[in-house]
Design a protein around this motif. Structure first.
Motif, PDB file in Angstrom:
ATOM      1  N   GLN A   1     109.989  30.236 -65.027  1.00  0.00           N
ATOM      2  CA  GLN A   1     108.903  31.181 -65.322  1.00  0.00           C
ATOM      3  C   GLN A   1     109.140  32.062 -66.552  1.00  0.00           C
ATOM      4  O   GLN A   1     108.193  32.519 -67.174  1.00  0.00           O
ATOM      5  CB  GLN A   1     108.681  32.100 -64.107  1.00  0.00           C
ATOM      6  N   GLU A   2     110.392  32.306 -66.895  1.00  0.00           N
ATOM      7  CA  GLU A   2     110.744  33.327 -67.882  1.00  0.00           C
ATOM      8  C   GLU A   2     110.743  32.786 -69.319  1.00  0.00           C
ATOM      9  O   GLU A   2     111.712  32.943 -70.056  1.00  0.00           O
ATOM     10  CB  GLU A   2     112.120  33.919 -67.546  1.00  0.00           C
ATOM     11  N   VAL A   3     109.654  32.176 -69.716  1.00  0.00           N
ATOM     12  CA  VAL A   3     109.565  31.529 -71.023  1.00  0.00           C
ATOM     13  C   VAL A   3     109.738  32.560 -72.139  1.00  0.00           C
ATOM     14  O   VAL A   3     109.081  33.594 -72.153  1.00  0.00           O
ATOM     15  CB  VAL A   3     108.225  30.781 -71.175  1.00  0.00           C
TER      16      VAL A   3
ATOM     17  N   GLN B   1     117.880  37.751 -64.345  1.00  0.00           N
ATOM     18  CA  GLN B   1     118.890  37.678 -63.298  1.00  0.00           C
ATOM     19  C   GLN B   1     118.668  36.412 -62.476  1.00  0.00           C
ATOM     20  O   GLN B   1     117.592  35.831 -62.479  1.00  0.00           O
ATOM     21  CB  GLN B   1     118.815  38.913 -62.415  1.00  0.00           C
ATOM     22  N   GLY B   2     119.722  36.011 -61.760  1.00  0.00           N
ATOM     23  CA  GLY B   2     119.628  34.825 -60.918  1.00  0.00           C
ATOM     24  C   GLY B   2     119.976  33.536 -61.640  1.00  0.00           C
ATOM     25  O   GLY B   2     119.825  32.453 -61.092  1.00  0.00           O
TER      26      GLY B   2
ATOM     27  N   PRO C   1     110.613  18.874 -66.169  1.00  0.00           N
ATOM     28  CA  PRO C   1     110.995  18.070 -65.001  1.00  0.00           C
ATOM     29  C   PRO C   1     111.915  16.913 -65.401  1.00  0.00           C
ATOM     30  O   PRO C   1     111.690  16.256 -66.416  1.00  0.00           O
ATOM     31  CB  PRO C   1     109.649  17.544 -64.480  1.00  0.00           C
ATOM     32  N   GLY C   2     112.968  16.715 -64.609  1.00  0.00           N
ATOM     33  CA  GLY C   2     113.958  15.682 -64.893  1.00  0.00           C
ATOM     34  C   GLY C   2     115.228  16.236 -65.504  1.00  0.00           C
ATOM     35  O   GLY C   2     116.256  15.560 -65.538  1.00  0.00           O
ATOM     36  N   HIS C   3     115.172  17.465 -66.027  1.00  0.00           N
ATOM     37  CA  HIS C   3     116.364  18.118 -66.583  1.00  0.00           C
ATOM     38  C   HIS C   3     117.247  18.550 -65.416  1.00  0.00           C
ATOM     39  O   HIS C   3     116.739  19.039 -64.412  1.00  0.00           O
ATOM     40  CB  HIS C   3     115.946  19.333 -67.409  1.00  0.00           C
ATOM     41  N   PRO C   4     118.560  18.372 -65.521  1.00  0.00           N
ATOM     42  CA  PRO C   4     119.427  18.752 -64.403  1.00  0.00           C
ATOM     43  C   PRO C   4     119.489  20.263 -64.156  1.00  0.00           C
ATOM     44  O   PRO C   4     119.948  20.708 -63.111  1.00  0.00           O
ATOM     45  CB  PRO C   4     120.800  18.198 -64.802  1.00  0.00           C
ATOM     46  N   GLU C   5     119.039  21.066 -65.112  1.00  0.00           N
ATOM     47  CA  GLU C   5     119.054  22.524 -64.996  1.00  0.00           C
ATOM     48  C   GLU C   5     117.639  23.064 -65.154  1.00  0.00           C
ATOM     49  O   GLU C   5     116.738  22.362 -65.610  1.00  0.00           O
ATOM     50  CB  GLU C   5     119.939  23.124 -66.098  1.00  0.00           C
ATOM     51  N   ARG C   6     117.461  24.341 -64.815  1.00  0.00           N
ATOM     52  CA  ARG C   6     116.228  25.084 -65.095  1.00  0.00           C
ATOM     53  C   ARG C   6     116.609  26.248 -66.000  1.00  0.00           C
ATOM     54  O   ARG C   6     117.545  26.979 -65.693  1.00  0.00           O
ATOM     55  CB  ARG C   6     115.650  25.673 -63.810  1.00  0.00           C
ATOM     56  N   GLY C   7     115.887  26.419 -67.100  1.00  0.00           N
ATOM     57  CA  GLY C   7     116.182  27.549 -67.960  1.00  0.00           C
ATOM     58  C   GLY C   7     115.850  27.283 -69.411  1.00  0.00           C
ATOM     59  O   GLY C   7     115.051  26.402 -69.727  1.00  0.00           O
ATOM     60  N   GLU C   8     116.477  28.064 -70.279  1.00  0.00           N
ATOM     61  CA  GLU C   8     116.141  28.048 -71.700  1.00  0.00           C
ATOM     62  C   GLU C   8     117.410  28.231 -72.521  1.00  0.00           C
ATOM     63  O   GLU C   8     118.337  28.916 -72.088  1.00  0.00           O
ATOM     64  CB  GLU C   8     115.171  29.209 -71.948  1.00  0.00           C
TER      65      GLU C   8
ATOM     66  N   ARG D   1     122.165  31.555 -77.123  1.00  0.00           N
ATOM     67  CA  ARG D   1     121.856  32.327 -75.911  1.00  0.00           C
ATOM     68  C   ARG D   1     121.145  31.391 -74.949  1.00  0.00           C
ATOM     69  O   ARG D   1     120.241  30.659 -75.358  1.00  0.00           O
ATOM     70  CB  ARG D   1     120.957  33.517 -76.228  1.00  0.00           C
ATOM     71  N   ALA D   2     121.566  31.435 -73.713  1.00  0.00           N
ATOM     72  CA  ALA D   2     120.940  30.559 -72.719  1.00  0.00           C
ATOM     73  C   ALA D   2     120.998  31.203 -71.346  1.00  0.00           C
ATOM     74  O   ALA D   2     121.880  32.012 -71.060  1.00  0.00           O
ATOM     75  CB  ALA D   2     121.649  29.203 -72.690  1.00  0.00           C
ATOM     76  N   PHE D   3     120.038  30.812 -70.527  1.00  0.00           N
ATOM     77  CA  PHE D   3     120.100  31.123 -69.107  1.00  0.00           C
ATOM     78  C   PHE D   3     119.692  29.861 -68.361  1.00  0.00           C
ATOM     79  O   PHE D   3     118.797  29.142 -68.783  1.00  0.00           O
ATOM     80  CB  PHE D   3     119.222  32.326 -68.727  1.00  0.00           C
ATOM     81  N   SER D   4     120.424  29.569 -67.291  1.00  0.00           N
ATOM     82  CA  SER D   4     120.115  28.345 -66.548  1.00  0.00           C
ATOM     83  C   SER D   4     120.672  28.429 -65.142  1.00  0.00           C
ATOM     84  O   SER D   4     121.570  29.222 -64.849  1.00  0.00           O
ATOM     85  CB  SER D   4     120.692  27.116 -67.261  1.00  0.00           C
ATOM     86  N   ARG D   5     120.115  27.580 -64.293  1.00  0.00           N
ATOM     87  CA  ARG D   5     120.635  27.380 -62.940  1.00  0.00           C
ATOM     88  C   ARG D   5     120.364  25.924 -62.576  1.00  0.00           C
ATOM     89  O   ARG D   5     119.455  25.293 -63.125  1.00  0.00           O
ATOM     90  CB  ARG D   5     120.033  28.357 -61.946  1.00  0.00           C
ATOM     91  N   PRO D   6     121.157  25.380 -61.663  1.00  0.00           N
ATOM     92  CA  PRO D   6     121.010  23.970 -61.311  1.00  0.00           C
ATOM     93  C   PRO D   6     119.610  23.647 -60.776  1.00  0.00           C
ATOM     94  O   PRO D   6     119.028  24.437 -60.031  1.00  0.00           O
ATOM     95  CB  PRO D   6     122.063  23.756 -60.224  1.00  0.00           C
ATOM     96  N   ALA D   7     119.109  22.498 -61.175  1.00  0.00           N
ATOM     97  CA  ALA D   7     117.810  22.026 -60.680  1.00  0.00           C
ATOM     98  C   ALA D   7     117.968  20.743 -59.876  1.00  0.00           C
ATOM     99  O   ALA D   7     117.271  20.534 -58.901  1.00  0.00           O
ATOM    100  CB  ALA D   7     116.844  21.794 -61.844  1.00  0.00           C
TER     101      ALA D   7
END
Length: 181
Positions: free
Chosen positions: A20-22, A32-33, A118-125, A143-149
């Motif tokens: 969501q945090e585009v 966060q998270g 969709p299909g990326h192993p992570e979610r983020g930017e 700079r990046a933020f990500s979490r496992p997808a």
């Protein structure tokens, strides 16, 4: 295989980003998270190093020199461009689909960020900005933020973060080499 990727890119054009945090890599503090990456490394000095580094970044050469195969929907990074990065070996290849969400085009700062599809192993930017300071120092700021997808990324636990660190290290090393011509 190229035809398959062309079809995949076409399908990804209609896909939504998986977070969501585009644009949040532009903010002072990231969401966060997520796990965060902050890297700010000197690449060299002077206008020539800056121009070589930005040409390598916008020509996808940084990614290629880091060991990835790059397939994109057209030209240099611009908002909306789809890029599928590929890592691994033919039978164990990982597709990493992203969409460019913004670019930076200033006299002494250039770069872009892409977000996961969709299909990326992570979610983020992840954002890559090359900046030249008033003293002429040329820097890459990642700079990046990500979490496992994906299940594989979640199962990887701390190893997943190490893989991201390794990829960032490879980007920086490649860009350092490319900035020196």
């Amino acid at each position: 295989m190229r035809r398959d990727l062309t079809r995949v890119i076409s399908e990804l054009n209609a896909a939504s980003l998986t977070y969501q945090e585009v644009g949040a890599t532009q903010a002072e503090s990231m969401p966060q998270g997520y796990g965060h990456v902050h890297r700010d490394v000197s690449l060299g000095s002077g206008r020539e190093a800056f121009e070589r580094a930005t040409a390598a970044l916008f020509g996808w050469r940084m990614h290629e020199e880091a060991g990835l195969t790059v397939v994109h929907s057209g030209g240099k990074p611009a908002a909306g461009i789809i890029v599928v990065l590929r890592a691994g070996w033919p039978l164990l290849e990982l597709n990493i689909p992203c969409r460019v969400v913004y670019t930076v085009d200033e006299a002494d700062r250039r770069g872009f960020a892409y977000g996961t599809l969709p299909g990326h192993p992570e979610r983020g930017e992840e954002a890559f900005v090359i900046a030249m300071t008033e003293t002429g120092d040329v820097r890459i700021q990642v700079r990046a933020f990500s979490r496992p997808a994906s299940l594989v990324a979640r199962a990887g636990g701390p190893l997943t973060r190490l893989v991201q660190q390794y990829a960032t290290d490879r980007y920086v090393t490649a860009l350092r080499r490319l900035a020196h011509g």
